[in-house]
Design an enzyme around this catalytic site. Sequence first.
Site, short mmCIF file in Angstrom:
data_model
loop_
_atom_site.label_atom_id
_atom_site.label_comp_id
_atom_site.label_asym_id
_atom_site.label_seq_id
_atom_site.Cartn_x
_atom_site.Cartn_y
_atom_site.Cartn_z
CB ILE A 637 32.04 -50.06 23.19
CG1 ILE A 637 32.03 -48.86 22.21
CG2 ILE A 637 31.77 -49.60 24.63
CD1 ILE A 637 33.12 -47.84 22.42
CG LEU A 638 37.03 -53.12 26.08
CD1 LEU A 638 38.24 -52.79 26.93
CD2 LEU A 638 37.06 -54.60 25.68
CD GLU A 713 43.12 -37.73 26.40
OE1 GLU A 713 43.59 -38.15 25.32
OE2 GLU A 713 43.80 -37.19 27.28
MO1 MOS Z 1 46.05 -37.23 29.59
S1 MOS Z 1 45.59 -35.31 29.53
O1 MOS Z 1 46.95 -37.55 28.23
O2 MOS Z 1 46.30 -37.86 31.06
#
Ligand code: MOS
Length: 754
Positions: A637-638, A713
């Site tokens: 984690i940065l 995401e």
């Molecule tokens: Mo994203 S939904 O791959 O910007």
Amino acid sequence: MSSVHDWEAPNPVKTNRSGLIGKGVARYEGPLKVTGTAPYAYEVQPPSPPAYGVMVGAAIACGRVVGADIAAAEASPGVLAVWTHFNVPKQAPKGTKAHPRSTSPSRPALEDAHVLHFGQPVAFVVADTLENAVAASHLVKLTYDADTPDVDFRARLEAAGQPPGELDVEIGDFVRGFSDAAVQLDETWTTPIQNHCQMEPCASTVWWEGDKCIAHTSVQMVKPAQHGLAETLGIPRDDVQLLTRYIGGGFGGKGQTYDDLTLAALGARAVGRPVKVAYTRQQMMHGTIHRPATVMRVRLGAARDGRLDALSMMTWTHCHRDGNFTEHASNFCRALYAAPNRLTGHRLIHLDLPGAGPMRAPGEASGTLSLECAMDELAERLGLDPVELRIRNEPPVDPENGRPFSMRQLVRCLKEGAQLFGWDRRLPTPGQVRDGRWLVGMGMAAAIRGNFLLPAKCSFTVEPDGTIVVRQGMTDIGTGTYTVLAQIAAETLGVPLGQVRVEIGDSELPPAPGSGGQFGAATAGSAALMAGMNLKKVIAALAVGDPGSPLHAGAPEEVTFQDGVIAISNRSETLSDLIRRAAPEGLTVEGEIRPAQDAREWSTQTYGAHFVEVGVDPVTGEVRVRRMLGVFAAGRILNAKTARSQLTGGMIWGVGSALTEGNAVDPRYGSLINQDLAQYLVPVQADIGEVEAIMLDEVDDKANPMGIKGVGELGNSGAGAAVANAVYNACGVRLRDYPITPDKLLAGLIAKGM
Ligand code: MOS
């Protein structure tokens, strides 16, 4: 070309001598944002007073604009231009690529008479003030020749039987494996259209300097925006400077540009003044893309001990008439669970609706809402704990392509999450726990999302005062790009954070792919690391080659960089002393990252486990999220703070997907009925109880030279399913049609006699 084995060597990010990598440092651009002085695209101050453009959206879903009476609008106070397809300035036809290497083709606005969806911009007004432009826009009289729109997804699905789609992926013999399985589950879930609802709508401020178009817009990817605008205007690509310095949310909805940019550019050229154009909130709903609805059929066939013999996920979804975007909701399950017999695929229906496109965790966000609830249902039928069911189906290698996992700690996420959350207190039989009038339940789900690395460049400059300037045609969509680039630069060059300046969001800077697919930090950051290491070499060579330096004649590989000082053992000087003396103009070098040629030998994903506790009010059907915990494995984690924000933001989005979000389509007009944030319900403070995201200590050396992966995401994958599973555990009502709104839940509760 490099290989992933080169990436396993030490580098400044991995060595992390000053401890800056991973630290939760505050946002680089935070002070600008909280004081309202970060100029978003619409707020950029142009060199001369701007004019204001307003778009008019189509009132039909399909057909033609056959007439336009613009006389009254043209005569309205302050009006400078009124355009429809009859008189818009010439643009390149849609899809033109005059330059073969353009990353995006032309995207003309008001191109012709055809209307492809409700709200498509069909007229444009420019005036001296926004108020005058809005007033005049109401005076544009359009005549349509309307066709009957084909917009009812579910009706079309029933009629279509088996619409075409991509080739299914089958491993083994699914039908046989499923029919032979001791325990079978065959259920269908549905999700509605969702809208990104970025806080900042799409907006542009554009002016011309001679033949050069200076365009500020709000977009996730710089180069495609620059190229697309140049292609549309039919001018050389270098004649467009595309800037996107601060972005108020993207989420996939700003992966492309829209007519605000094209019309602002055309308008500014026509009226000889800078022009500003922004979508209204209502126009955002129709004029930009959305996440399409899905119907997902999941079939699971398992042995009594819970091992899956057969796994299938088929997704039906829709997109606009002139596109082929597919919501790949079935894809993620190809890497998630072991099963010898597997069938996955997608079917696509074209409708007269606004554009379907990517939205945060495209595929996973919708897909986990079915599969991860199916696993919950299967666990119940088997009398197994849902965590244990997942552990029993953990694959040793990627179940579809046999590749080893670069690093997979899903089981650790599941186990640590269960322990931290107090999962052992969950009662498997629903409806057993009350807290006052609330029925309380717990649910969980797994999370998975792919990890990607794309080609990118970056430049590093050391200025005479020792400042390190990072320059990259990258974007920060609210994710923390500015901050992590500053951290990488400071750690690599051994300077304090305050000695780093970051300049991004400009097509004239070294190109990077932008923000999307949670590839941003890994991609932009790896290129920055390369540039930083290159600059270090150049500085070391300069120092040892400079007779005026205390480091003169030393070995360049022995030069150390720390606290703004360069040294070889006890011989040292400040970086600024060296540069001021030996390179008074400063020094600039570039760095570059490319995917390793052997990167595809591994299956590289990010993982997580969600645990949720909800309360259900049996009288009203209201659901309250009381606690959420996500445990994630996403490489190094940065920045603990920005990464946590990304993950918790994704988790909260999962609450929206499960409980509140969705656009209803009006079948008469092909419009979305709920067009604002009063009717399209994203979760707000009152909807969220405790939320925590824990990140495992992990390094994935096969992902990129920093060993990091994406988190943008991942948090949104599985979170909604964990909420839905908690709702079931609370009250025993299983709803497979999202969102789980009080009306649906109440009907279920009444049917159960609760
Ligand atoms: Mo994203 S939904 O791959 O910007």
